[in-house]
Design an enzyme around this catalytic site. Structure first.
Site, PDB file in Angstrom:
ATOM      1  N   GLY A  11      -3.246  48.043 -29.059  1.00  0.00           N
ATOM      2  CA  GLY A  11      -2.558  49.103 -29.805  1.00  0.00           C
ATOM      3  C   GLY A  11      -2.107  50.224 -28.892  1.00  0.00           C
ATOM      4  O   GLY A  11      -2.921  50.877 -28.238  1.00  0.00           O
ATOM      5  N   GLY A  13      -0.681  52.982 -29.934  1.00  0.00           N
ATOM      6  CA  GLY A  13      -0.478  54.168 -30.779  1.00  0.00           C
ATOM      7  C   GLY A  13      -1.151  55.367 -30.136  1.00  0.00           C
ATOM      8  O   GLY A  13      -1.381  55.395 -28.915  1.00  0.00           O
ATOM      9  N   PHE A  14      -1.503  56.350 -30.952  1.00  0.00           N
ATOM     10  CA  PHE A  14      -2.077  57.579 -30.403  1.00  0.00           C
ATOM     11  C   PHE A  14      -3.404  57.316 -29.703  1.00  0.00           C
ATOM     12  O   PHE A  14      -3.647  57.814 -28.606  1.00  0.00           O
ATOM     13  CB  PHE A  14      -2.285  58.607 -31.514  1.00  0.00           C
ATOM     14  CG  PHE A  14      -1.001  59.201 -32.008  1.00  0.00           C
ATOM     15  CD1 PHE A  14      -0.284  60.079 -31.224  1.00  0.00           C
ATOM     16  CD2 PHE A  14      -0.492  58.878 -33.259  1.00  0.00           C
ATOM     17  CE1 PHE A  14       0.917  60.631 -31.660  1.00  0.00           C
ATOM     18  CE2 PHE A  14       0.699  59.422 -33.707  1.00  0.00           C
ATOM     19  CZ  PHE A  14       1.406  60.308 -32.907  1.00  0.00           C
ATOM     20  N   VAL A  79      -1.947  40.428 -31.486  1.00  0.00           N
ATOM     21  CA  VAL A  79      -3.321  39.918 -31.346  1.00  0.00           C
ATOM     22  C   VAL A  79      -3.711  39.273 -32.676  1.00  0.00           C
ATOM     23  O   VAL A  79      -3.608  39.903 -33.728  1.00  0.00           O
ATOM     24  CB  VAL A  79      -4.298  41.052 -30.981  1.00  0.00           C
ATOM     25  CG1 VAL A  79      -5.735  40.545 -30.996  1.00  0.00           C
ATOM     26  CG2 VAL A  79      -3.947  41.621 -29.613  1.00  0.00           C
ATOM     27  N   GLU A 170       6.964  65.388 -47.856  1.00  0.00           N
ATOM     28  CA  GLU A 170       8.071  65.546 -46.903  1.00  0.00           C
ATOM     29  C   GLU A 170       9.269  64.688 -47.313  1.00  0.00           C
ATOM     30  O   GLU A 170      10.415  65.146 -47.273  1.00  0.00           O
ATOM     31  CB  GLU A 170       7.597  65.176 -45.486  1.00  0.00           C
ATOM     32  CG  GLU A 170       6.739  66.285 -44.886  1.00  0.00           C
ATOM     33  CD  GLU A 170       5.898  65.872 -43.679  1.00  0.00           C
ATOM     34  OE1 GLU A 170       5.193  66.731 -43.151  1.00  0.00           O
ATOM     35  OE2 GLU A 170       5.937  64.694 -43.273  1.00  0.00           O
ATOM     36  N   ASP A 299      -7.279  55.245 -36.461  1.00  0.00           N
ATOM     37  CA  ASP A 299      -7.332  54.985 -37.912  1.00  0.00           C
ATOM     38  C   ASP A 299      -8.220  53.800 -38.270  1.00  0.00           C
ATOM     39  O   ASP A 299      -8.642  53.667 -39.420  1.00  0.00           O
ATOM     40  CB  ASP A 299      -5.922  54.703 -38.439  1.00  0.00           C
ATOM     41  CG  ASP A 299      -5.107  55.975 -38.624  1.00  0.00           C
ATOM     42  OD1 ASP A 299      -5.615  57.062 -38.300  1.00  0.00           O
ATOM     43  OD2 ASP A 299      -3.955  55.878 -39.096  1.00  0.00           O
ATOM     44  N   ALA A 314      -3.447  62.067 -36.404  1.00  0.00           N
ATOM     45  CA  ALA A 314      -3.131  61.850 -34.993  1.00  0.00           C
ATOM     46  C   ALA A 314      -4.110  62.557 -34.039  1.00  0.00           C
ATOM     47  O   ALA A 314      -4.558  61.937 -33.064  1.00  0.00           O
ATOM     48  CB  ALA A 314      -1.685  62.276 -34.726  1.00  0.00           C
TER      49      ALA A 314
HETATM   50  C1  LIG Z   1       4.572  58.225 -42.078  1.00  0.00           C
HETATM   51  C2  LIG Z   1       3.355  58.816 -41.430  1.00  0.00           C
HETATM   52  C3  LIG Z   1       3.271  60.180 -41.211  1.00  0.00           C
HETATM   53  C4  LIG Z   1       2.153  60.733 -40.614  1.00  0.00           C
HETATM   54  N1  LIG Z   1       2.117  62.090 -40.401  1.00  0.00           N
HETATM   55  C5  LIG Z   1       1.078  62.628 -39.744  1.00  0.00           C
HETATM   56  C6  LIG Z   1       1.059  64.021 -39.430  1.00  0.00           C
HETATM   57  O1  LIG Z   1       1.996  64.757 -39.785  1.00  0.00           O
HETATM   58  N2  LIG Z   1      -0.001  64.505 -38.729  1.00  0.00           N
HETATM   59  C7  LIG Z   1      -1.030  63.701 -38.328  1.00  0.00           C
HETATM   60  O2  LIG Z   1      -1.948  64.176 -37.660  1.00  0.00           O
HETATM   61  N3  LIG Z   1      -1.076  62.397 -38.631  1.00  0.00           N
HETATM   62  C8  LIG Z   1      -0.031  61.846 -39.327  1.00  0.00           C
HETATM   63  N4  LIG Z   1      -0.038  60.501 -39.621  1.00  0.00           N
HETATM   64  C9  LIG Z   1      -1.225  59.698 -39.270  1.00  0.00           C
HETATM   65  C10 LIG Z   1      -1.189  59.327 -37.802  1.00  0.00           C
HETATM   66  O3  LIG Z   1       0.082  58.837 -37.444  1.00  0.00           O
HETATM   67  C11 LIG Z   1      -2.280  58.281 -37.562  1.00  0.00           C
HETATM   68  O4  LIG Z   1      -3.520  58.868 -37.853  1.00  0.00           O
HETATM   69  C12 LIG Z   1      -2.270  57.798 -36.111  1.00  0.00           C
HETATM   70  O5  LIG Z   1      -1.042  57.182 -35.816  1.00  0.00           O
HETATM   71  C13 LIG Z   1      -3.405  56.828 -35.857  1.00  0.00           C
HETATM   72  O6  LIG Z   1      -3.330  56.412 -34.520  1.00  0.00           O
HETATM   73  P1  LIG Z   1      -3.847  54.960 -34.089  1.00  0.00           P
HETATM   74  O7  LIG Z   1      -3.671  54.901 -32.617  1.00  0.00           O
HETATM   75  O8  LIG Z   1      -5.165  54.699 -34.696  1.00  0.00           O
HETATM   76  O9  LIG Z   1      -2.833  53.951 -34.814  1.00  0.00           O
HETATM   77  P2  LIG Z   1      -1.267  53.797 -34.680  1.00  0.00           P
HETATM   78  O10 LIG Z   1      -0.649  55.028 -34.131  1.00  0.00           O
HETATM   79  O11 LIG Z   1      -0.805  53.307 -35.999  1.00  0.00           O
HETATM   80  O12 LIG Z   1      -1.092  52.644 -33.585  1.00  0.00           O
HETATM   81  C14 LIG Z   1      -1.543  51.350 -33.794  1.00  0.00           C
HETATM   82  C15 LIG Z   1      -0.780  50.436 -32.855  1.00  0.00           C
HETATM   83  O13 LIG Z   1      -1.384  49.148 -32.909  1.00  0.00           O
HETATM   84  C16 LIG Z   1      -0.369  48.153 -32.930  1.00  0.00           C
HETATM   85  N5  LIG Z   1      -0.937  46.981 -33.577  1.00  0.00           N
HETATM   86  C17 LIG Z   1      -1.437  46.877 -34.827  1.00  0.00           C
HETATM   87  N6  LIG Z   1      -1.913  45.651 -35.051  1.00  0.00           N
HETATM   88  C18 LIG Z   1      -1.701  44.934 -33.917  1.00  0.00           C
HETATM   89  C19 LIG Z   1      -1.960  43.590 -33.535  1.00  0.00           C
HETATM   90  N7  LIG Z   1      -2.550  42.711 -34.368  1.00  0.00           N
HETATM   91  N8  LIG Z   1      -1.592  43.178 -32.292  1.00  0.00           N
HETATM   92  C20 LIG Z   1      -0.975  44.046 -31.439  1.00  0.00           C
HETATM   93  N9  LIG Z   1      -0.718  45.326 -31.756  1.00  0.00           N
HETATM   94  C21 LIG Z   1      -1.079  45.765 -32.979  1.00  0.00           C
HETATM   95  C22 LIG Z   1       0.759  48.816 -33.704  1.00  0.00           C
HETATM   96  O14 LIG Z   1       2.025  48.200 -33.407  1.00  0.00           O
HETATM   97  C23 LIG Z   1       0.679  50.255 -33.233  1.00  0.00           C
HETATM   98  O15 LIG Z   1       1.505  50.504 -32.124  1.00  0.00           O
HETATM   99  C24 LIG Z   1       1.070  59.916 -40.235  1.00  0.00           C
HETATM  100  C25 LIG Z   1       1.131  58.536 -40.464  1.00  0.00           C
HETATM  101  C26 LIG Z   1       2.275  57.980 -41.040  1.00  0.00           C
HETATM  102  C27 LIG Z   1       2.345  56.493 -41.285  1.00  0.00           C
END
Ligand SMILES: Cc1cc2nc3c(=O)[nH]c(=O)nc-3n(C[C@H](O)[C@H](O)[C@H](O)COP(=O)(O)OP(=O)(O)OC[C@H]3O[C@@H](n4cnc5c(N)ncnc54)[C@H](O)[C@@H]3O)c2cc1C
Length: 426
Positions: A11, A13-14, A79, A170, A299, A314
């Site tokens: 992942g 992401g953040f 994955v 929003e 998350d 985030a």
């Molecule tokens: C529309 C929206 C608005 C938001 N607004 C806010 C906000 O204003 N403020 C705030 O603080 N938070 C906000 N959030 C929440 C915040 O974005 C999440 O808490 C944060 O992104 C979590 O980070 P993460 O790294 O856990 O997951 P993510 O950022 O979701 O990253 C997960 C990554 O894993 C990858 N992945 C998933 N499954 C697989 C797999 N099987 N194989 C390979 N790769 C995979 C995905 O492609 C992704 O790139 C918002 C969320 C959304 C959806």
């Protein structure tokens, strides 16, 4: 274990990206795996869905982000399995072994057992979702312009957003602005200002993560923009072109889902305890009890602090990613790991063009100044100077003109009733 420890991060992401950056100078071989080629700034995704920003403003290729970090290899792929016994992760075409694993695959939408609603009411999580929503919203106005009956026109001009958290609020606020201002001179047969924007929430109030006073202000601002806010009314049915809530059935061509979140299904692969949302219950240091070399962050992780769950936002994901990486380094060095401690940096939400609410640990405010704070923070946290500059110019332009530059319809949408039998495309 090979000479150089192998760290696999699932992942980008953040959480995953912060972990990778934390390991920048560490003597490890990192493999960063993501099914997408980009990191996505989800907090501004609704702007892409409502034609305010183009995709590259809020997304950047992972390879580009880590291009100068020599100890990282990026692998684009899904994955599909994790074997904690043999210490390897499976992709459809290969196995990747690890010494240390960080699972940070995030969350997705949940339809509370009504998975068939997804075809009628898409959620917003990825750029593909944002493009789909943008297409449906813009096409609805086109279809209204061409409607042959008042009932068809009204349904096309009815937009329902389900779930009044920050994303739902929003989306609804921005849709109201598009209808009242952006498009008002573009059509000949319809008055876009008459569009109905409904924001429907099962809980007793909007923006439940904020204080009641701030949430009330946000509700009033939404209503000033012309959004019909319905609280305490769970949606009971969604179908092709309609939804039901509070004992009424409303014809609406565009229905958007911003209500529920479920953890990534990779959590189930770890063979450990999950919470009700499918998130992995982790140890205080974010590792798994049976596998101290496996960490979960963002998350997908379920952890409590002072009796309350750490929120799925985030800043929490970034802090967890950084802590998990430091704990991996501690294990490599033969030291003890450190428990994760979440620092609440506050919450923000924007309602329309120049109003927001800001809830900091010791300070709360709303209105125009809050919107400037919201804007500054979001631009600051975007990745890359280019995207920051583009977003700033876009917003300055939109602020004075109400324009939304990304109003191009891609794909074939006009004439469709989503998920229903009438899929005739014009
Ligand atoms: C529309 C929206 C608005 C938001 N607004 C806010 C906000 O204003 N403020 C705030 O603080 N938070 C906000 N959030 C929440 C915040 O974005 C999440 O808490 C944060 O992104 C979590 O980070 P993460 O790294 O856990 O997951 P993510 O950022 O979701 O990253 C997960 C990554 O894993 C990858 N992945 C998933 N499954 C697989 C797999 N099987 N194989 C390979 N790769 C995979 C995905 O492609 C992704 O790139 C918002 C969320 C959304 C959806």
């Amino acid at each position: 274990m090979s000479k150089t420890p192998r760290v696999v991060v699932i992942g980008g992401g953040f959480a995953g990206l912060l972990a990778v950056r934390q390991l920048e100078r560490a003597p490890v071989e990192i493999t960063l795996i993501d099914r997408r080629n980009h990191h996505l700034f989800q907090p501004l995704l609704y702007q892409v869905a409502t034609a305010g920003l183009a995709a590259p403003s809020i997304a950047a290729p992972l390879r580009h982000i880590v291009r100068d970090q020599r100890n990282v290899t990026v692998h684009m792929g899904e994955v599909v399995g994790i074997d904690t016994r043999t210490r390897s992760v499976s992709l459809p075409d290969r196995q990747i072994p690890y010494d240390y694993l960080l699972v940070a695959s995030g969350a997705t939408h949940a339809y509370f057992g009504h998975d068939h609603w997804e075809q009628f009411a898409p959620g917003l999580k990825t750029l593909d979702d944002a493009f789909l929503i943008r297409r449906r919203v813009l096409s609805a106005f086109e279809q209204a312009e061409a409607a042959t009956s008042a009932a068809e026109r009204d349904a096309c001009l009815t937009f329902a957003v389900i779930g009044a958290g920050p994303t739902g609020a929003e989306l609804a606020g921005t849709l109201a602005e598009i209808a009242r201002h952006t498009l008002k001179r573009d059509f000949r047969n319809i008055d876009t200002r008459k569009a109905r924007i409904l924001l429907i929430e099962a809980g007793p109030r909007v923006l439940s993560a904020f204080t009641e006073a701030l949430a009330d202000k946000a509700r009033r601002q939404l209503e000033r923009l012309g959004v019909e806010v319905h609280t305490g009314k769970p949606v009971t049915e969604i179908g092709a072109g309609f939804l039901e809530f509070g004992g009424q059935r409303i014809a609406a061509r565009t229905i958007l889902w911003a209500a529920g979140v479920a953890a990534s299904s990779l959590g189930k692969q770890l063979g450990t305890d999950l919470d009700r949302a499918g998130r992995v219950r982790v140890q205080p240091d974010l590792s798994l009890a049976a596998h101290p070399e496996v960490f979960v962050a963002g998350d997908l992780a379920s952890i409590e602090q002072d009796g309350k769950p750490v929120p799925g936002v985030a800043p929490a994901a970034k802090q967890m990613g950084a802590r998990a990486a430091r704990n991996i380094l501690a294990l490599i060095a033969g030291r003890k790991t450190t428990p994760f401690r979440y620092t609440d940096v506050g919450a923000l939400a924007t309602i329309g063009r120049h109003s927001a609410i800001v809830q900091l640990p010791n300070l709360r405010f709303s209105g125009l100044f809050a919107w400037w704070v919201w804007l500054a923070i979001h631009i600051y946290f975007l990745i890359g100077f280019r995207s920051r500059l583009i977003v700033l110019i876009n917003w300055a332009w939109a602020y004075f003109t109400y324009a939304r530059g990304a109003r191009i319809i891609l794909g074939n949408e006009v004439g469709k009733v989503h998920g229903g039998e009438k899929e005739s495309s014009a």
